[in-house]
Design a protein around this motif. Structure first.
Motif, PDB file in Angstrom:
ATOM      1  N   SER A 163      69.112  -2.434 -17.060  1.00 26.24           N
ATOM      2  CA  SER A 163      68.015  -1.677 -16.440  1.00 26.24           C
ATOM      3  C   SER A 163      68.510  -0.588 -15.489  1.00 26.24           C
ATOM      4  O   SER A 163      67.730   0.249 -15.051  1.00 26.24           O
ATOM      5  CB  SER A 163      67.077  -2.617 -15.687  1.00 26.24           C
ATOM      6  N   GLY A 164      69.804  -0.614 -15.151  1.00 28.72           N
ATOM      7  CA  GLY A 164      70.352   0.413 -14.270  1.00 28.72           C
ATOM      8  C   GLY A 164      70.695  -0.069 -12.880  1.00 28.72           C
ATOM      9  O   GLY A 164      71.048   0.727 -12.005  1.00 28.72           O
ATOM     10  N   LYS A 165      70.632  -1.387 -12.664  1.00 24.24           N
ATOM     11  CA  LYS A 165      70.867  -1.936 -11.316  1.00 24.24           C
ATOM     12  C   LYS A 165      72.279  -1.617 -10.818  1.00 24.24           C
ATOM     13  O   LYS A 165      72.452  -1.125  -9.702  1.00 24.24           O
ATOM     14  CB  LYS A 165      70.668  -3.463 -11.318  1.00 24.24           C
ATOM     15  N   SER A 166      73.293  -1.931 -11.613  1.00 23.40           N
ATOM     16  CA  SER A 166      74.671  -1.705 -11.178  1.00 23.40           C
ATOM     17  C   SER A 166      74.981  -0.214 -11.079  1.00 23.40           C
ATOM     18  O   SER A 166      75.748   0.212 -10.202  1.00 23.40           O
ATOM     19  CB  SER A 166      75.655  -2.391 -12.126  1.00 23.40           C
ATOM     20  N   GLU A 188      75.377  -8.711  -7.438  1.00 21.01           N
ATOM     21  CA  GLU A 188      75.352 -10.109  -7.874  1.00 21.01           C
ATOM     22  C   GLU A 188      76.409 -10.931  -7.121  1.00 21.01           C
ATOM     23  O   GLU A 188      77.251 -11.593  -7.734  1.00 21.01           O
ATOM     24  CB  GLU A 188      75.600 -10.209  -9.390  1.00 21.01           C
ATOM     25  N   PRO A 189      76.407 -10.898  -5.794  1.00 17.42           N
ATOM     26  CA  PRO A 189      77.521 -11.495  -5.049  1.00 17.42           C
ATOM     27  C   PRO A 189      77.591 -13.008  -5.145  1.00 17.42           C
ATOM     28  O   PRO A 189      78.595 -13.601  -4.777  1.00 17.42           O
ATOM     29  CB  PRO A 189      77.245 -11.067  -3.603  1.00 17.42           C
ATOM     30  N   THR A 190      76.530 -13.643  -5.633  1.00 19.43           N
ATOM     31  CA  THR A 190      76.533 -15.109  -5.716  1.00 19.43           C
ATOM     32  C   THR A 190      76.717 -15.608  -7.141  1.00 19.43           C
ATOM     33  O   THR A 190      76.636 -16.805  -7.388  1.00 19.43           O
ATOM     34  CB  THR A 190      75.214 -15.672  -5.151  1.00 19.43           C
ATOM     35  N   GLY A 191      76.996 -14.688  -8.070  1.00 17.15           N
ATOM     36  CA  GLY A 191      77.029 -15.052  -9.486  1.00 17.15           C
ATOM     37  C   GLY A 191      78.010 -16.152  -9.839  1.00 17.15           C
ATOM     38  O   GLY A 191      77.737 -16.995 -10.691  1.00 17.15           O
ATOM     39  N   LEU A 219      67.173  -5.280   4.330  1.00 13.94           N
ATOM     40  CA  LEU A 219      67.848  -5.751   3.119  1.00 13.94           C
ATOM     41  C   LEU A 219      66.897  -5.545   1.951  1.00 13.94           C
ATOM     42  O   LEU A 219      65.784  -6.082   1.941  1.00 13.94           O
ATOM     43  CB  LEU A 219      68.219  -7.231   3.243  1.00 13.94           C
ATOM     44  N   VAL A 220      67.322  -4.739   0.986  1.00  5.98           N
ATOM     45  CA  VAL A 220      66.503  -4.438  -0.186  1.00  5.98           C
ATOM     46  C   VAL A 220      67.128  -5.111  -1.406  1.00  5.98           C
ATOM     47  O   VAL A 220      68.320  -4.924  -1.681  1.00  5.98           O
ATOM     48  CB  VAL A 220      66.414  -2.915  -0.436  1.00  5.98           C
ATOM     49  N   ALA A 221      66.359  -5.911  -2.104  1.00  4.39           N
ATOM     50  CA  ALA A 221      66.833  -6.520  -3.351  1.00  4.39           C
ATOM     51  C   ALA A 221      66.453  -5.612  -4.516  1.00  4.39           C
ATOM     52  O   ALA A 221      65.346  -5.062  -4.552  1.00  4.39           O
ATOM     53  CB  ALA A 221      66.213  -7.897  -3.536  1.00  4.39           C
ATOM     54  N   VAL A 222      67.371  -5.446  -5.458  1.00  3.54           N
ATOM     55  CA  VAL A 222      67.116  -4.674  -6.674  1.00  3.54           C
ATOM     56  C   VAL A 222      67.193  -5.640  -7.845  1.00  3.54           C
ATOM     57  O   VAL A 222      68.213  -6.296  -8.056  1.00  3.54           O
ATOM     58  CB  VAL A 222      68.134  -3.527  -6.843  1.00  3.54           C
ATOM     59  N   MET A 223      66.099  -5.736  -8.593  1.00  2.00           N
ATOM     60  CA  MET A 223      66.022  -6.654  -9.717  1.00  2.00           C
ATOM     61  C   MET A 223      65.650  -5.903 -10.988  1.00  2.00           C
ATOM     62  O   MET A 223      65.149  -4.778 -10.941  1.00  2.00           O
ATOM     63  CB  MET A 223      64.985  -7.752  -9.449  1.00  2.00           C
ATOM     64  N   GLY A 224      65.878  -6.552 -12.113  1.00  2.00           N
ATOM     65  CA  GLY A 224      65.528  -5.977 -13.402  1.00  2.00           C
ATOM     66  C   GLY A 224      66.357  -6.616 -14.494  1.00  2.00           C
ATOM     67  O   GLY A 224      67.386  -7.225 -14.215  1.00  2.00           O
ATOM     68  N   LEU A 242      71.014  -5.431  -2.310  1.00  2.00           N
ATOM     69  CA  LEU A 242      71.478  -6.606  -3.043  1.00  2.00           C
ATOM     70  C   LEU A 242      70.947  -6.562  -4.468  1.00  2.00           C
ATOM     71  O   LEU A 242      69.736  -6.603  -4.692  1.00  2.00           O
ATOM     72  CB  LEU A 242      70.953  -7.873  -2.340  1.00  2.00           C
ATOM     73  N   VAL A 243      71.858  -6.433  -5.438  1.00  2.00           N
ATOM     74  CA  VAL A 243      71.458  -6.548  -6.843  1.00  2.00           C
ATOM     75  C   VAL A 243      71.504  -8.020  -7.225  1.00  2.00           C
ATOM     76  O   VAL A 243      72.519  -8.691  -7.018  1.00  2.00           O
ATOM     77  CB  VAL A 243      72.398  -5.727  -7.751  1.00  2.00           C
ATOM     78  N   THR A 244      70.397  -8.529  -7.746  1.00  2.00           N
ATOM     79  CA  THR A 244      70.345  -9.941  -8.115  1.00  2.00           C
ATOM     80  C   THR A 244      69.365 -10.144  -9.256  1.00  2.00           C
ATOM     81  O   THR A 244      68.453  -9.348  -9.461  1.00  2.00           O
ATOM     82  CB  THR A 244      69.940 -10.811  -6.907  1.00  2.00           C
ATOM     83  N   HIS A 245      69.569 -11.224 -10.020  1.00  2.17           N
ATOM     84  CA  HIS A 245      68.586 -11.601 -11.048  1.00  2.17           C
ATOM     85  C   HIS A 245      67.842 -12.868 -10.642  1.00  2.17           C
ATOM     86  O   HIS A 245      67.030 -13.380 -11.393  1.00  2.17           O
ATOM     87  CB  HIS A 245      69.288 -11.806 -12.395  1.00  2.17           C
ATOM     88  N   GLU A 246      68.141 -13.375  -9.440  1.00  2.00           N
ATOM     89  CA  GLU A 246      67.553 -14.631  -8.979  1.00  2.00           C
ATOM     90  C   GLU A 246      66.416 -14.363  -8.001  1.00  2.00           C
ATOM     91  O   GLU A 246      66.632 -13.794  -6.927  1.00  2.00           O
ATOM     92  CB  GLU A 246      68.623 -15.468  -8.268  1.00  2.00           C
TER      93      GLU A 246
END
Length: 247
Positions: A49-52, A174-177, A40-45, A203-207
């Motif tokens: 920043s280009g995450k989505s 951002e599945p938990t947004g 599981l790789v998290a992508v943050m920024g 997983l794209v997340t800001h948390e």
């Protein structure tokens, strides 16, 4: 870390440019990225920043301006629209931020739809759908419509749809947004379990606390990977203006 196994997802020098001339925006700039089975790789920024964009390219929902996106060794660009659609029905599970459920279909029908579109018989597809709904803890809501469910319940349906069948790659934006803390933790537990069972997850997340569920964290800024070692402090990578350059 993965010396022998080929990655399930691989982006090779991917650039995505929107618009032309004065309106040109570079969403991703020569990004190389990989996710392996069981990882599981998290992508943050920061925002923008280009995450989505990275996720939509990985899911075959968009095409890169240059570079290659490969899922299980297949270059998505060479598959054409029908091939990419089939890949999304069979190999790629996508969890959208806004659920994207079909209002006129029950929970079980929403989850079964990708299988039925791929030619699985209705009875078999519904059986698999109910099993997936059981897995996400809402098997008792199989016959309810989306507008009869809470946001958290709808998100669980969306996740069941993303994992039904033999999905090798699960992409979550951002599945938990829109979820409360406990439901968000439940969702991450499910994603983690699917990866532990052999899928690759992004997983794209800001948390930062959600990124802690991941095996590694990739940070994007202005469409470029600025760190994937986890050595830089999260706060520095998320705050605009730090590390130089615009937010």
């Amino acid at each position: 870390m993965h010396p022998v196994m080929d990655p399930v997802l691989q982006l090779v020098q991917v650039t995505r440019v929107h618009g032309q001339g004065a309106t040109e925006v570079v969403a991703l700039r020569e990004v190389s990225f990989a996710a392996h089975a069981g990882e599981l790789v998290a992508v943050m920024g920061p925002s923008g920043s280009g995450k989505s964009t990275l996720l939509t390219l990985a899911g075959g929902l968009d095409e890169p301006t240059s570079g290659a996106v490969r899922v299980e060794g297949s270059d998505l660009a060479t598959l054409g629209h029908p091939g990419r659609a089939r890949m999304r029905r069979t190999s790629i599970g996508y969890v959208f931020q806004d659920f994207n459920l079909i209002p006129a279909l029950t929970a079980a029908e929403n989850v079964a739809l990708p299988l039925e579109l791929d030619g699985v018989r209705a009875r078999e597809a519904r059986r698999a759908a109910r099993a997936a709904l059981d897995e996400v803890g809402i098997g008792d809501l199989a016959d309810r419509f989306p507008d009869e469910m809470s946001g958290g319940q709808q998100q669980r349906v969306a996740i069941a749809r993303a994992v039904v069948g033999e999905r090798r790659l699960i992409l979550a934006d951002e599945p938990t947004g829109a979820l409360d803390t406990q439901t968000g933790e439940d969702v991450l537990t499910l994603l983690r379990a699917r990866c532990d069972a052999g899928a690759a997850g992004v997983l794209v997340t800001h948390e930062a606390r959600h990124a802690a569920w991941a095996d590694r964290v990739v940070f994007l800024r202005d469409g470029v990977v600025v760190d994937e070692s986890g050595s830089l402090p999260v706060d520095a990578l998320l705050e605009p203006g730090l590390l130089g350059g615009p937010a």
